[in-house]
Every structure is written in C-alpha cells, then in structure tokens.
Design a protein around this motif. Structure first.
Motif, PDB file in Angstrom:
ATOM      1  N   GLY A 161      -1.718   3.433   5.050  1.00  0.00           N
ATOM      2  CA  GLY A 161      -0.682   3.356   4.025  1.00  0.00           C
ATOM      3  C   GLY A 161       0.469   4.302   4.304  1.00  0.00           C
ATOM      4  N   ARG A 162       0.150   5.478   4.792  1.00  0.00           N
ATOM      5  CA  ARG A 162       1.208   6.439   5.107  1.00  0.00           C
ATOM      6  C   ARG A 162       2.016   6.000   6.327  1.00  0.00           C
ATOM      7  NH1 ARG A 162      -1.296  12.523   3.988  1.00  0.00           N
ATOM      8  NH2 ARG A 162      -1.259  12.353   1.708  1.00  0.00           N
ATOM      9  N   ARG A 218       3.210   2.014  -1.880  1.00  0.00           N
ATOM     10  CA  ARG A 218       3.589   2.435  -3.229  1.00  0.00           C
ATOM     11  C   ARG A 218       2.795   3.652  -3.690  1.00  0.00           C
ATOM     12  NH1 ARG A 218       5.526  -1.790  -7.191  1.00  0.00           N
ATOM     13  NH2 ARG A 218       6.524  -3.423  -5.954  1.00  0.00           N
ATOM     14  N   SER A 219       1.530   3.697  -3.327  1.00  0.00           N
ATOM     15  CA  SER A 219       0.651   4.747  -3.853  1.00  0.00           C
ATOM     16  C   SER A 219       0.484   5.926  -2.902  1.00  0.00           C
ATOM     17  CB  SER A 219      -0.731   4.157  -4.163  1.00  0.00           C
ATOM     18  OG  SER A 219      -1.300   3.577  -3.000  1.00  0.00           O
ATOM     19  N   GLU A 220       1.175   5.891  -1.761  1.00  0.00           N
ATOM     20  CA  GLU A 220       1.046   6.982  -0.796  1.00  0.00           C
ATOM     21  C   GLU A 220       2.268   7.888  -0.809  1.00  0.00           C
ATOM     22  OE1 GLU A 220      -1.634   7.661   0.573  1.00  0.00           O
ATOM     23  OE2 GLU A 220      -2.755   5.798   0.338  1.00  0.00           O
ATOM     24  N   ARG A 221       2.107   9.060  -0.246  1.00  0.00           N
ATOM     25  CA  ARG A 221       3.211   9.995  -0.072  1.00  0.00           C
ATOM     26  C   ARG A 221       3.121  10.582   1.323  1.00  0.00           C
ATOM     27  NH1 ARG A 221       3.799   7.611  -4.053  1.00  0.00           N
ATOM     28  NH2 ARG A 221       4.584   8.298  -6.079  1.00  0.00           N
ATOM     29  N   LEU A 262      11.569   2.420  -4.645  1.00  0.00           N
ATOM     30  CA  LEU A 262      10.986   3.569  -5.327  1.00  0.00           C
ATOM     31  C   LEU A 262      11.479   4.870  -4.684  1.00  0.00           C
ATOM     32  CD1 LEU A 262       7.322   2.299  -5.794  1.00  0.00           C
ATOM     33  CD2 LEU A 262       9.224   2.212  -7.427  1.00  0.00           C
ATOM     34  N   ALA A 275       0.815  -1.218   0.000  1.00  0.00           N
ATOM     35  CA  ALA A 275       0.000   0.000   0.000  1.00  0.00           C
ATOM     36  C   ALA A 275       0.845   1.262   0.000  1.00  0.00           C
ATOM     37  CB  ALA A 275      -0.930   0.001   1.211  1.00  0.00           C
ATOM     38  N   HIS A 319      10.223   7.691  -3.768  1.00  0.00           N
ATOM     39  CA  HIS A 319       9.492   8.328  -2.667  1.00  0.00           C
ATOM     40  C   HIS A 319       9.615   7.551  -1.361  1.00  0.00           C
ATOM     41  CE1 HIS A 319       6.357   5.338  -3.648  1.00  0.00           C
ATOM     42  NE2 HIS A 319       5.852   5.597  -2.453  1.00  0.00           N
ATOM     43  N   ARG A 351      -5.896   5.510   3.950  1.00  0.00           N
ATOM     44  CA  ARG A 351      -4.775   6.330   3.513  1.00  0.00           C
ATOM     45  C   ARG A 351      -3.788   6.545   4.661  1.00  0.00           C
ATOM     46  NH1 ARG A 351      -5.132  12.370   0.718  1.00  0.00           N
ATOM     47  NH2 ARG A 351      -2.975  12.429   0.016  1.00  0.00           N
ATOM     48  N   LEU A 369       4.408   3.549   4.956  1.00  0.00           N
ATOM     49  CA  LEU A 369       5.444   4.261   4.205  1.00  0.00           C
ATOM     50  C   LEU A 369       6.439   4.907   5.168  1.00  0.00           C
ATOM     51  CD1 LEU A 369       6.730   5.364   1.647  1.00  0.00           C
ATOM     52  CD2 LEU A 369       5.003   7.187   1.630  1.00  0.00           C
TER      53      LEU A 369
END
Length: 316
Positions: free
Chosen positions: A182-183, A160-163, A287, A158, A289, A179, A186
């Motif tokens: 996921g963060r 991968r698509s978060e920042r 990746l 998950a 980010h 979200r 990350l």
C-alpha cells in the motif's frame, strides 16, 4: 490525448479515436494492464506492452489480436526491478514520440520475508515506485515530442489508508507485506501529483495524471484466454462481491479515460464512481496525504538519489 471537446458523456464502450497515437503500458501483459492495453487497441492506438516476460507478452498480444481486428500491438522487454536496463529498453522503443505511458506494472506480496531487487531495494517499493521514477527520465524526450504527452500513474484504493514514512521508505524497520505494498502505491501516487506540479512549473506540455481501478477481482473478470480464464463456478461464487467491486476489465476504465479524454487535466485523480470501488470512471478529490508537498519533496529527493537520476527527470 483526444483534443476534441466531449460532446457527449464519456462512454466506456464508445471510446474516442486514438488512431496515430502510441502508448506504452508497463505490465500490459496481465491484470489491469492487459485490459488497459486491449481497450486502447480497440480505440486504434498502437500499444506497446512493457513486460519482462516474453511468453506472457506473446499470450497477451494473441488475446488482443483475437478480439481487436487489426490491432497494432507489440512487446517491449522491460524490467523495472533492474534500473540499469531501463535506458536500453527505451532505446528499443524505436519511436520519434510517445503520446502516453501508463505506469501500471507492479509487484504485490501477501506474505513471506522482505525481498530485494538486484539493485538492493525493497522489491515492491523498488519495482512499483523507483522503477517508474527512473523510467521517466529516458521517456521524457519522447513524451515532450508529442503534442500533448501524458503520464498516467496507476495507484490503488489501498493507498487511502496508508501514510508514507520518509525515514523508512523501504520498510527496513517496519516490513508488513500488505502495508508495504500500500505504501509503494501511495509513493507512486505522490510521485504522479508532484510530477505534474513540476511539469507545470517547467512550462511542459506533458501532463501527469493519477488513476486507480478501485476493487478489481479476478473472479469477476471476463475470460481472455490464454491470459486469463474465469470458470462459470468462480464467477457465480463471486457475484455477491459484485455489489461492491468489479472485474479487472472495468478496473481499467479510469486508466483508459485518463489516457484518452481530452478534458482530463494534469494533477487529477480518476477512479470508479461508486464509493471509489466500482462503476464508470469519475474524477475524485485528491486526499491531502496523497499530495502533501513536503512529503512529496522528500520522496522525490530520496528517489532521485536511490536511482541515480537527475531530479529534473529530463523535463526543462
């Protein structure tokens, strides 16, 4: 942890010996963590299950011992949401060295209002990231005492698509449960990569590695009573999903390889081979980010301040 070179391809069913080593697995009483613990016990490691729930930890130890003859497994009371308790918990480890720790425990909320830990931090960020960040400092001397200590942080597909938003790390302004989860994962991964950079700069022998389980579903997971039971009907209904994802037993494979494979290096990312979702473990590209030095530096400084932790985390 194995210093021997790999003379054959990595085989998830024929793990190298981990005899004489001790590994702490946070959240080792259920899910991915349980299967990491079971597989490490199969390899001969002494496995410590870090869990705040003694009943669930006892169930996990019962399941492991029923499958692994002579398994060396024990429970360490550990609550990552209570930062003030972590040093006392590490003191209870009662070991001279720790060969590896797997930062696996986590909270995942799918809905509901924003919740906080007793320390006042957003629950998922506070438990998944800040708890592990703070745990590193009391563990540092034990990991440094091992010949080649490892910190393996379990991330998520998950991420991968978060920042990360360094100005809103705890989702005070923008809270959406999935979200925010996921963060938080990350943040864990960013911490794992930054930690290895700092360990290398300090000349430490300890490695920091990141791994993730891909897509791991309960219905595709083999039963491990009393920890987990999958009915034949559940498994049958989940079979089509098995084309893309896998069970949590297979989801543990990249994590176990990150712990045991002597050819794994610090700063690497390991995950499932097929689209990062299923299959045997392989090294994945990191990746940008996930390892942005500027974002990681801000995350590190904020984490140190929020946890009251020395930013050097005990590594010199």
């Amino acid at each position: 942890m194995s210093s021997a070179s790999q003379s054959r391809p990595w085989d998830v069913h024929r793990l190298p010996s981990a005899e004489g080593s001790t590994v702490l697995v946070t959240g080792g009483n259920a899910g991915i963590g349980y299967f990491v613990a079971e597989q490490l016990a199969t390899a001969g490691a002494t496995v410590v299950l870090g869990s705040r729930d003694a009943v669930k930890a006892d169930a996990a130890m019962t399941a492991i011992r029923s499958r692994v003859s002579g398994a060396q497994v024990r429970h360490l009371p550990l609550d990552l949401a209570d930062l003030s308790s972590l040093r006392t918990a590490v003191d209870r480890l009662d070991v001279d060295r720790l060969d590896a720790v797997v930062y696996n425990a986590g909270v995942a909320l799918d809905d509901g209002p924003r919740r906080r830990t007793g320390d006042g931090h957003e629950l998922m960020f506070g438990t998944n990231h800040l708890g592990h960040f703070a745990l590193t400092q009391p563990l540092a001397p034990l990991l440094s005492a091992a010949p080649a200590g490892r910190i393996v942080t379990v991330g998520s597909f998950a991420a991968r698509s978060e920042r990360l938003d360094p100005d809103d790390l705890q989702s005070a302004r923008d809270y959406r449960p999935k979200r925010t989860y996921g963060r938080s994962k990350l943040a864990q991964m960013s911490f794992g990569f930054e930690l290895d950079r700092r360990l290398r700069a300090a000349g430490s022998t300890v490695l920091s590695v990141v791994a993730h389980p891909g897509g791991a579903l309960d219905p595709l997971t083999p039963s491990r009573p009393p920890v987990h039971v999958t009915t034949p009907g559940e498994r049958l209904r989940a079979l089509p999903a098995g084309l893309l994802v896998q069970g949590k037993d297979a989801g543990a494979w990249p994590v176990v390889r990150a712990v045991l494979d002597g050819e794994v290096a610090g700063g690497q990312l390991w995950g499932p081979r097929v689209f990062g979702l299923r299959g045997v473990p392989r090294r994945e590209p990191v990746l940008p980010h996930m390892a942005d030095p500027a974002v990681a530096a801000r995350l590190w400084a904020a984490s140190s301040e929020l946890t009251g932790t020395d930013p050097r985390l005990g590594f010199r």
